[in-house]
Design a protein around this motif. Structure first.
Motif, PDB file in Angstrom:
ATOM      1  N   GLU A   1       0.822  -1.196   0.000  1.00 50.04           N
ATOM      2  CA  GLU A   1       0.000   0.000   0.000  1.00 50.04           C
ATOM      3  C   GLU A   1       0.860   1.251   0.000  1.00 50.04           C
ATOM      4  O   GLU A   1       0.519   2.262  -0.627  1.00 50.04           O
ATOM      5  N   THR A   2       1.979   1.201   0.717  1.00 48.96           N
ATOM      6  CA  THR A   2       2.877   2.345   0.774  1.00 48.96           C
ATOM      7  C   THR A   2       3.421   2.675  -0.601  1.00 48.96           C
ATOM      8  O   THR A   2       3.464   3.842  -1.006  1.00 48.96           O
ATOM      9  N   VAL A   3       3.834   1.657  -1.347  1.00 47.24           N
ATOM     10  CA  VAL A   3       4.358   1.861  -2.693  1.00 47.24           C
ATOM     11  C   VAL A   3       3.284   2.423  -3.603  1.00 47.24           C
ATOM     12  O   VAL A   3       3.518   3.374  -4.367  1.00 47.24           O
ATOM     13  N   ILE A   4       2.090   1.854  -3.547  1.00 48.02           N
ATOM     14  CA  ILE A   4       0.986   2.317  -4.388  1.00 48.02           C
ATOM     15  C   ILE A   4       0.650   3.768  -4.090  1.00 48.02           C
ATOM     16  O   ILE A   4       0.487   4.586  -4.997  1.00 48.02           O
ATOM     17  N   ASN A   5       0.558   4.095  -2.798  1.00 44.71           N
ATOM     18  CA  ASN A   5       0.217   5.466  -2.425  1.00 44.71           C
ATOM     19  C   ASN A   5       1.309   6.446  -2.843  1.00 44.71           C
ATOM     20  O   ASN A   5       1.016   7.569  -3.249  1.00 44.71           O
ATOM     21  N   ARG A   6       2.567   6.020  -2.742  1.00 44.31           N
ATOM     22  CA  ARG A   6       3.657   6.891  -3.162  1.00 44.31           C
ATOM     23  C   ARG A   6       3.552   7.176  -4.655  1.00 44.31           C
ATOM     24  O   ARG A   6       3.738   8.310  -5.110  1.00 44.31           O
ATOM     25  N   GLU A   7       3.251   6.126  -5.432  1.00 47.63           N
ATOM     26  CA  GLU A   7       3.130   6.291  -6.874  1.00 47.63           C
ATOM     27  C   GLU A   7       1.989   7.229  -7.221  1.00 47.63           C
ATOM     28  O   GLU A   7       2.101   8.077  -8.118  1.00 47.63           O
ATOM     29  N   ARG A   8       0.873   7.092  -6.497  1.00 49.75           N
ATOM     30  CA  ARG A   8      -0.277   7.936  -6.798  1.00 49.75           C
ATOM     31  C   ARG A   8      -0.030   9.376  -6.356  1.00 49.75           C
ATOM     32  O   ARG A   8      -0.489  10.316  -7.009  1.00 49.75           O
ATOM     33  N   ARG A   9       0.713   9.559  -5.260  1.00 48.01           N
ATOM     34  CA  ARG A   9       1.064  10.919  -4.848  1.00 48.01           C
ATOM     35  C   ARG A   9       1.928  11.583  -5.912  1.00 48.01           C
ATOM     36  O   ARG A   9       1.743  12.746  -6.254  1.00 48.01           O
ATOM     37  N   GLU A  10       2.871  10.813  -6.450  1.00 47.93           N
ATOM     38  CA  GLU A  10       3.739  11.352  -7.477  1.00 47.93           C
ATOM     39  C   GLU A  10       2.959  11.655  -8.749  1.00 47.93           C
ATOM     40  O   GLU A  10       3.253  12.607  -9.466  1.00 47.93           O
ATOM     41  N   GLU A  11       1.956  10.825  -9.020  1.00 51.57           N
ATOM     42  CA  GLU A  11       1.112  11.066 -10.196  1.00 51.57           C
ATOM     43  C   GLU A  11       0.347  12.372 -10.048  1.00 51.57           C
ATOM     44  O   GLU A  11       0.293  13.192 -10.972  1.00 51.57           O
ATOM     45  N   VAL A  12      -0.244  12.578  -8.854  1.00 45.50           N
ATOM     46  CA  VAL A  12      -0.977  13.826  -8.602  1.00 45.50           C
ATOM     47  C   VAL A  12      -0.029  15.009  -8.677  1.00 45.50           C
ATOM     48  O   VAL A  12      -0.349  16.051  -9.249  1.00 45.50           O
ATOM     49  N   GLN A  13       1.176  14.856  -8.106  1.00 45.75           N
ATOM     50  CA  GLN A  13       2.166  15.939  -8.138  1.00 45.75           C
ATOM     51  C   GLN A  13       2.550  16.273  -9.576  1.00 45.75           C
ATOM     52  O   GLN A  13       2.645  17.442  -9.961  1.00 45.75           O
ATOM     53  N   ALA A  14       2.762  15.237 -10.384  1.00 50.77           N
ATOM     54  CA  ALA A  14       3.147  15.454 -11.778  1.00 50.77           C
ATOM     55  C   ALA A  14       2.054  16.205 -12.537  1.00 50.77           C
ATOM     56  O   ALA A  14       2.339  17.062 -13.375  1.00 50.77           O
ATOM     57  N   LEU A  15       0.804  15.887 -12.242  1.00 45.75           N
ATOM     58  CA  LEU A  15      -0.304  16.588 -12.881  1.00 45.75           C
ATOM     59  C   LEU A  15      -0.349  18.037 -12.418  1.00 45.75           C
ATOM     60  O   LEU A  15      -0.580  18.954 -13.210  1.00 45.75           O
ATOM     61  N   LEU A  16      -0.132  18.250 -11.130  1.00 46.92           N
ATOM     62  CA  LEU A  16      -0.126  19.606 -10.584  1.00 46.92           C
ATOM     63  C   LEU A  16       0.955  20.452 -11.240  1.00 46.92           C
ATOM     64  O   LEU A  16       0.758  21.637 -11.519  1.00 46.92           O
ATOM     65  N   ASN A  17       2.100  19.820 -11.538  1.00 50.65           N
ATOM     66  CA  ASN A  17       3.218  20.539 -12.151  1.00 50.65           C
ATOM     67  C   ASN A  17       2.839  21.218 -13.463  1.00 50.65           C
ATOM     68  O   ASN A  17       3.445  22.210 -13.849  1.00 50.65           O
ATOM     69  N   ARG A  18       1.865  20.642 -14.161  1.00 46.86           N
ATOM     70  CA  ARG A  18       1.532  21.124 -15.502  1.00 46.86           C
ATOM     71  C   ARG A  18       0.550  22.285 -15.504  1.00 46.86           C
ATOM     72  O   ARG A  18       0.273  22.855 -16.557  1.00 46.86           O
ATOM     73  N   LEU A  19       0.032  22.633 -14.344  1.00 49.17           N
ATOM     74  CA  LEU A  19      -0.907  23.747 -14.279  1.00 49.17           C
ATOM     75  C   LEU A  19      -0.179  25.086 -14.330  1.00 49.17           C
ATOM     76  O   LEU A  19       0.878  25.235 -13.725  1.00 49.17           O
ATOM     77  N   PRO A  20      -0.745  26.083 -15.025  1.00 44.16           N
ATOM     78  CA  PRO A  20      -0.181  27.437 -14.983  1.00 44.16           C
ATOM     79  C   PRO A  20      -0.196  27.952 -13.543  1.00 44.16           C
ATOM     80  O   PRO A  20      -1.034  27.536 -12.749  1.00 44.16           O
ATOM     81  N   PRO A  21       0.709  28.846 -13.171  1.00 47.68           N
ATOM     82  CA  PRO A  21       0.811  29.321 -11.786  1.00 47.68           C
ATOM     83  C   PRO A  21      -0.499  29.797 -11.161  1.00 47.68           C
ATOM     84  O   PRO A  21      -0.786  29.468 -10.014  1.00 47.68           O
ATOM     85  N   ARG A  22      -1.311  30.547 -11.897  1.00 46.94           N
ATOM     86  CA  ARG A  22      -2.534  31.089 -11.290  1.00 46.94           C
ATOM     87  C   ARG A  22      -3.534  29.983 -10.961  1.00 46.94           C
ATOM     88  O   ARG A  22      -4.301  30.106 -10.001  1.00 46.94           O
ATOM     89  N   TYR A  23      -3.531  28.904 -11.737  1.00 48.28           N
ATOM     90  CA  TYR A  23      -4.399  27.770 -11.434  1.00 48.28           C
ATOM     91  C   TYR A  23      -3.790  26.901 -10.345  1.00 48.28           C
ATOM     92  O   TYR A  23      -4.495  26.379  -9.490  1.00 48.28           O
TER      93      TYR A  23
END
Length: 209
Positions: free
Chosen positions: A111-133
Motif C-alpha cells: 500500500e505504501t508503494v501504491i500510495n507513493r506512486e499515486r502521490r507522485e502522479e498527482v504531483q506530476a499533474l499539478l506541475n503542468r498547471l499554470p501558476p494562477r491555477y
C-alpha cells in the motif's frame, strides 16, 4: 485579546522577539505553500524568508479582522507566482518531501508503494498547471481554504476562484487521461480530481478555515 494579537501589537511596538514567535508559529505553513508552488527546498526557504520579511514591514497595514495566517499565505502566494512568472517555471520537481509523513495511516509495504506512486502522479499533474491555477488548487486542496479565503489570499473574486478551480480540474482530468496508454486508458482521477488531491495533501497542514 488573543495571544496572536498580543504578539502583533508587541511587534508593532518594536518587540522583535514577539515577531520571532509569530514566525515560529507559522513558518511551517508558509514554507509548505512555497514548496508546493516552487518545487524545491532552497527556493521555498528563500520565499518563506521573503514572506516574513515583507510581513514585518507591512504589519502596520494588516487588517485585524482578517485571519493572520491567510494574510501571510497571501503574501507568500503572490511572491511565488511572481517568481514563477519571472522564471517561466513550467514544472515542479518531484523530490524528497519535507521530513514529515503525508498520511497518518497503518499501511503495509504494498500500500505504501501504491500510495507513493499515486502521490507522485498527482504531483506530476499539478506541475503542468499554470501558476494562477496551481495557486488556487494548492490553497483549496492542500490548505482547505474556503472560496472566500482563497479570494482574499490571491486577490480575486470568489466567482473567479470557482472558475479557476473548475478549469484546473478539467485540465487535470485531461492530463490524467492522456498520461496513460490509450489501450488501457481509464481516468486515473476517477470520480473527480478533488478526491485525489484532497487525499494526498500533507496531514500536517493546518486548516485556516
Amino acid at each position: 485579546m488573543s495571544e496572536e494579537q498580543a504578539l502583533i501589537e508587541a511587534t508593532l511596538d518594536g518587540d522583535q522577539e514577539a515577531f520571532a514567535k509569530l514566525v515560529e508559529a507559522y513558518q511551517t505553513q508558509v514554507y509548505n505553500l512555497a514548496y508546493r508552488m516552487l518545487g524545491n527546498h532552497e527556493d521555498a526557504e528563500d520565499a518563506a524568508q521573503e514572506t516574513f520579511l515583507r510581513a514585518y514591514y507591512r504589519l502596520k497595514s494588516y487588517d485585524t479582522t482578517r485571519n493572520f495566517l491567510t494574510w501571510l499565505l497571501a503574501i507568500c502566494s503572490h511572491h511565488c507566482i511572481d517568481q514563477l512568472r519571472r522564471r517561466r517555471f513550467t514544472r515542479l520537481l518531484v523530490e524528497e518531501l519535507p521530513p514529515r509523513r503525508w498520511i497518518e495511516s497503518q499501511e503495509g509495504p504494498e500500500e505504501t508503494v501504491i500510495n507513493r506512486e499515486r502521490r507522485e502522479e498527482v504531483q506530476a499533474l499539478l506541475n503542468r498547471l499554470p501558476p494562477r491555477y496551481r495557486a488556487v488548487v494548492v490553497l483549496r486542496y492542500w490548505y482547505d481554504l474556503s472560496y472566500k479565503e482563497i479570494a482574499e489570499t490571491v486577490g480575486i473574486t470568489e466567482s473567479a476562484v470557482k472558475t479557476r478551480l473548475h478549469r484546473a480540474r478539467r485540465m487535470l482530468a485531461k492530463e490524467a487521461e492522456e498520461s496513460v496508454p490509450r489501450e488501457s486508458r481509464t481516468p486515473r482521477l476517477k470520480g473527480g480530481c478533488e478526491d485525489e488531491l484532497s487525499r494526498y495533501k500533507p496531514s500536517y497542514v493546518i486548516s485556516a478555515r
